[in-house]
Design a protein around this motif. Structure first.
Motif, PDB file in Angstrom:
ATOM      1  N   TYR A 187      -4.455  10.037  -1.549  1.00 55.28           N
ATOM      2  CA  TYR A 187      -5.218   8.796  -1.570  1.00 55.28           C
ATOM      3  C   TYR A 187      -4.262   7.632  -1.387  1.00 55.28           C
ATOM      4  CZ  TYR A 187      -3.571   8.416  -6.399  1.00 55.28           C
ATOM      5  OH  TYR A 187      -2.787   8.325  -7.519  1.00 55.28           O
ATOM      6  N   ARG A 188      -4.808   6.464  -1.063  1.00 54.92           N
ATOM      7  CA  ARG A 188      -3.986   5.260  -0.912  1.00 54.92           C
ATOM      8  C   ARG A 188      -4.222   4.342  -2.098  1.00 54.92           C
ATOM      9  NH1 ARG A 188      -4.669   2.604   4.771  1.00 54.92           N
ATOM     10  NH2 ARG A 188      -4.005   0.927   3.442  1.00 54.92           N
ATOM     11  N   THR A 221      -6.982   2.008  -6.393  1.00 56.54           N
ATOM     12  CA  THR A 221      -7.092   2.886  -5.239  1.00 56.54           C
ATOM     13  C   THR A 221      -7.873   2.144  -4.165  1.00 56.54           C
ATOM     14  OG1 THR A 221      -9.076   3.908  -6.154  1.00 56.54           O
ATOM     15  CG2 THR A 221      -6.997   5.028  -6.563  1.00 56.54           C
ATOM     16  N   THR A 278       0.857  -1.184   0.000  1.00 60.70           N
ATOM     17  CA  THR A 278       0.000   0.000   0.000  1.00 60.70           C
ATOM     18  C   THR A 278       0.890   1.229   0.000  1.00 60.70           C
ATOM     19  OG1 THR A 278      -0.169   0.001   2.401  1.00 60.70           O
ATOM     20  CG2 THR A 278      -1.893  -1.146   1.193  1.00 60.70           C
ATOM     21  N   GLU A 279       0.433   2.247  -0.691  1.00 57.87           N
ATOM     22  CA  GLU A 279       1.243   3.441  -0.862  1.00 57.87           C
ATOM     23  C   GLU A 279       0.354   4.672  -0.805  1.00 57.87           C
ATOM     24  OE1 GLU A 279       4.502   4.938  -4.181  1.00 57.87           O
ATOM     25  OE2 GLU A 279       3.154   3.313  -4.668  1.00 57.87           O
ATOM     26  N   GLU A 280       0.789   5.668  -0.073  1.00 57.39           N
ATOM     27  CA  GLU A 280       0.092   6.950  -0.013  1.00 57.39           C
ATOM     28  C   GLU A 280       0.532   7.766  -1.223  1.00 57.39           C
ATOM     29  OE1 GLU A 280      -2.606   9.411   2.082  1.00 57.39           O
ATOM     30  OE2 GLU A 280      -1.907   7.461   2.730  1.00 57.39           O
TER      31      GLU A 280
END
Length: 181
Positions: A127-128, A153, A91-93
């Motif tokens: 967003y993630r 997303t 997961t990445e912001e």
């Protein structure tokens, strides 16, 4: 005829706006996928433990979707399987941006004669995004024989998250060498 054309256009447009992207699918050449009959999951926390710290990632939904796809292709779950399934999640912001426009974002007074305006990216939100990797590994040879990668997303709504996972895994497995029965 006109209605048929409009319906086809809407279906094509709806498919293009899918919230899930299939990044890649790869397979090892020369592997006879029909020789495998059973599967099971590797311990997912061993591969990417940090991804599960926040919760709500949907690992159980991922496992259920992958199991559904494999079982539709005739595989059975077993304790000592022919195939291991390894699921990885990252997961990445991310930052959502927009490009400035001189018509709406231009300066009112510059005070310089040689001023030159340049467009730029302006952050407007965050967003993630989650990326799921599904590796299929030959248990006897400890060799990866297939891999699929999907990204989307992430949403906080569990029903929408489960729907995206189902859609992404189903789309990913369309490229799997064994077709559903």
């Amino acid at each position: 005829m006109k209605n048929l054309l409009v319906a086809a256009l809407l279906l094509t447009t709806a498919g293009a706006c899918s919230p899930v992207r299939i990044e890649s699918t790869t397979q090892t050449p020369g592997v006879d996928f029909s020789a495998y009959k059973t599967y099971n999951f590797l311990d997912v926390t061993a591969r990417n433990e940090a991804a599960f710290a926040g919760g709500g990632v949907g690992i159980e939904e991922l496992k259920q979707a992958v199991a559904r796809e494999l079982e539709s292709r005739g595989y059975q779950r077993a304790d000592t399987p022919d195939l291991w399934v390894n699921i990885g999640i990252v997961t990445e912001e991310k930052v959502q941006t927009r490009e400035t426009n001189i018509q709406f974002d231009g300066p009112r007074y510059i005070g310089q004669r040689r001023y030159r305006w340049e467009k730029q990216q302006v952050p407007v939100g965050t967003y993630r995004e989650g990326t799921a990797t599904v590796d299929i590994v030959d248990a006897a040879r400890n060799l990866q024989i297939w891999q699929g990668v999907a990204a989307s997303t992430l949403t906080k709504d569990p029903a929408r998250l489960a729907a995206r996972i189902d859609e992404g895994i189903a789309t990913m497995f369309e490229k799997y060498p064994v077709q559903p029965r």
